[in-house]
Design an enzyme around this catalytic site. Structure first.
Site, PDB file in Angstrom:
ATOM      1  N   GLY A  35       0.789  -1.227   0.000  1.00 57.92           N
ATOM      2  CA  GLY A  35       0.000   0.000   0.000  1.00 57.92           C
ATOM      3  C   GLY A  35       0.820   1.276   0.000  1.00 57.92           C
ATOM      4  O   GLY A  35       0.279   2.361  -0.196  1.00 57.92           O
ATOM      5  N   CYS A 247     -27.269 -10.925 -20.318  1.00 60.42           N
ATOM      6  CA  CYS A 247     -26.983 -12.275 -19.789  1.00 60.42           C
ATOM      7  C   CYS A 247     -27.775 -12.577 -18.528  1.00 60.42           C
ATOM      8  O   CYS A 247     -27.648 -13.659 -17.958  1.00 60.42           O
ATOM      9  CB  CYS A 247     -25.489 -12.431 -19.520  1.00 60.42           C
ATOM     10  N   CYS A 275     -19.987 -11.210 -19.277  1.00 62.82           N
ATOM     11  CA  CYS A 275     -21.315 -11.183 -19.892  1.00 62.82           C
ATOM     12  C   CYS A 275     -21.374 -12.150 -21.078  1.00 62.82           C
ATOM     13  O   CYS A 275     -22.300 -12.947 -21.192  1.00 62.82           O
ATOM     14  CB  CYS A 275     -21.626  -9.764 -20.342  1.00 62.82           C
TER      15      CYS A 275
END
Lengths: 288, 191
Positions: A35, A247, A275
């Site tokens: 980080g 979908c 999708c």
């Protein structure tokens, strides 16, 4: 596409070897300090800042001839940014490219994490416009560096609290700040907060590159990533009343698309690969 | 004079990817795919790490700066060899038993903890599944490994650095063709 790489025209992966080594050293330090934003000497790329130059440089430092690269822009493989970056690496590295998440060894992304769960052997590279989560609250780099050194993140909590006081809820819906391994406040890049839970204890290593700001950082695998919240205002992701019109997925991040000039709308998956996989599977099942 | 990598671009890329995975998944040995020749006392695996990461912009400290090794590194990487451990970006520890204390190396600056040393330690071997237990970022639950060839004071010195996080030192252990990394975040558990 792999046949277009000409080793006389470019060094493999476009960048020179000194630049790649600098990036590699910075990436290793980034992984060692989860980080934390490592400064690096960002190079001029044949794309302007804002088009993913940070992600491209990280990807260039990673890629080898056997990699399979996928590039997405807001979840889609077929948008200008994604197509151009894929074509760029096809030309300067000759690597194979794919649109299928499961087939990729390196995935460069702008602003989404794929819906298909990632594996340990995959790398996810984020394009980051603003790596500093505190920047809108404190413009001076010297100050934000000190705040990170002291883990002094009260300012961000005040900002979230002010959201609650003003709107009744935390109004940040993307680039929602996270704490990595309980120490560094980190920008998840402007992914929707819907994707934040996918950062937590991910099997795949996640690398972040900000070209204009000349910073890179990392979230190692299986690392605790918490979205900031309050006990009485816990973190929540977006939900939709609709399902994907193509979908019928009820679990994916949906884009709202205006389809005519009378304001008719439809909701579709932002992740085009997810999708189309679902649509193909449904079609196969129907045929069978 | 010995050669370096046969294919500098691709060999260093392949080694780097293993180093990256080693650092991302601490305490798990990985195999370095390409080992270059190395003059004593450096081993081929240690040389693979140095050739992959060092160049004219890095400083290197050699615990045993034999002439052939120093010349080899200068010629192939252009790295600046330094006399003091504290000045080193990378340090090659070829005899861990007599190595300086960890505090002799750069721990970084609280605003720039990345400005810290990376140590390459030549050890005798790794034995996954036995020895100490480790936890931290990159490790799903815990990981057990025994690293042979380290002085016992090493673990005390390393534990003393932990409270100074994000300052710290990142370690690459090499043995035969393998590398195992312990970033500053990896904790040795008491059991």
């Amino acid at each position: 596409m792999s046949s277009t790489y000409n080793s006389n025209a470019y060094n493999f992966g476009f960048l020179d070897e000194n630049t790649k080594r600098m990036l590699r050293r910075a990436l290793l330090k980034a992984v060692a300090i989860p980080g934390y934003q490592v400064p690096f000497g960002s190079r001029e790329m044949p794309l302007p800042y804002g088009w993913g130059t940070g992600g491209i440089q990280v990807t260039a430092a990673l890629l080898g001839p056997n990699d399979v690269l996928k590039v997405i822009d807001q979840g889609a493989d077929d948008t200008t940014n994604a197509v151009n970056i894929r074509r760029f690496f096809g030309r300067v590295a000759g690597v194979a490219t794919t649109e299928r998440t499961a087939d990729a060894s390196v995935i460069q992304t702008r602003h989404r994490i794929p819906e298909t769960p990632l594996r340990e052997d995959q790398l996810l590279v984020f394009q980051v416009p603003e790596p500093e989560p505190l920047r809108t609250l404190e413009p001076r780099e010297a100050e934000t560096r000190t705040m990170h050194a002291l883990a002094d993140y009260g300012l961000m909590h005040v900002k979230l609290y002010e959201d609650i006081a003003q709107y009744g809820h935390i109004a940040t819906s993307y680039d929602y700040p996270v704490m990595v391994d309980g120490r560094f406040l980190t920008s998840p890049s402007p992914i929707p907060k819907f994707d934040n839970p996918k950062l937590d204890r991910s099997p795949a290593l996640m690398l972040f590159g900000a070209g204009r700001e000349k910073r890179l950082y990392a979230i190692p695998p299986y690392t605790r990533v918490e979205s900031l919240a309050f006990d009485d205002h816990p973190f929540e992701i977006q939900r939709w009343e609709h399902r994907c019109a193509i979908c019928n997925a009820g679990d994916s991040y949906l884009d709202e698309v205006v389809v005519d000039d009378r304001g008719t709308r439809m909701f579709v998956c932002s992740d085009t690969d997810y999708c189309s996989q679902r649509s193909d599977n449904a079609a196969t099942e129907e045929a069978a | 004079m010995l050669a370096a990598f046969d294919h500098p671009v691709f060999d260093s890329q392949r080694n780097f990817r293993e180093l990256l995975q080693a650092m991302a998944r601490p305490a798990m040995p990985r195999t370095l795919p390409v080992l270059p020749p190395a003059p004593a006392p450096a081993t081929p695996a240690a040389m693979a790490v140095l050739l992959t990461l060092c160049d004219t912009s890095t400083t290197v400290w050699l615990q045993q700066p034999h002439d052939a090794l120093a010349q080899h590194l200068r010629f192939h990487t252009g790295a600046r060899l330094v006399q003091e451990p504290a000045e080193a970006d990378f340090a090659l520890i070829s005899d861990p038993q007599t190595m300086p204390p960890l505090t002799a190396f750069a721990l970084g600056d609280s605003r720039y903890p990345d400005r810290s040393a990376s140590l390459v330690l030549q050890v005798e071997g790794f034995h996954p599944g036995t020895g100490y237990r480790f936890a931290g970022p990159g490790i799903r639950d815990t990981e057990r490994v025994r690293i042979d060839g380290l002085p016992e004071r090493f673990w005390t010195e390393r534990a003393a650095l932990a409270p100074r996080f994000p300052l710290g030192i990142d370690l690459y252990f090499v043995a035969a063709q393998n590398v195992l990394a312990l970033p500053r975040t990896t904790r040795k558990l008491e059991d």
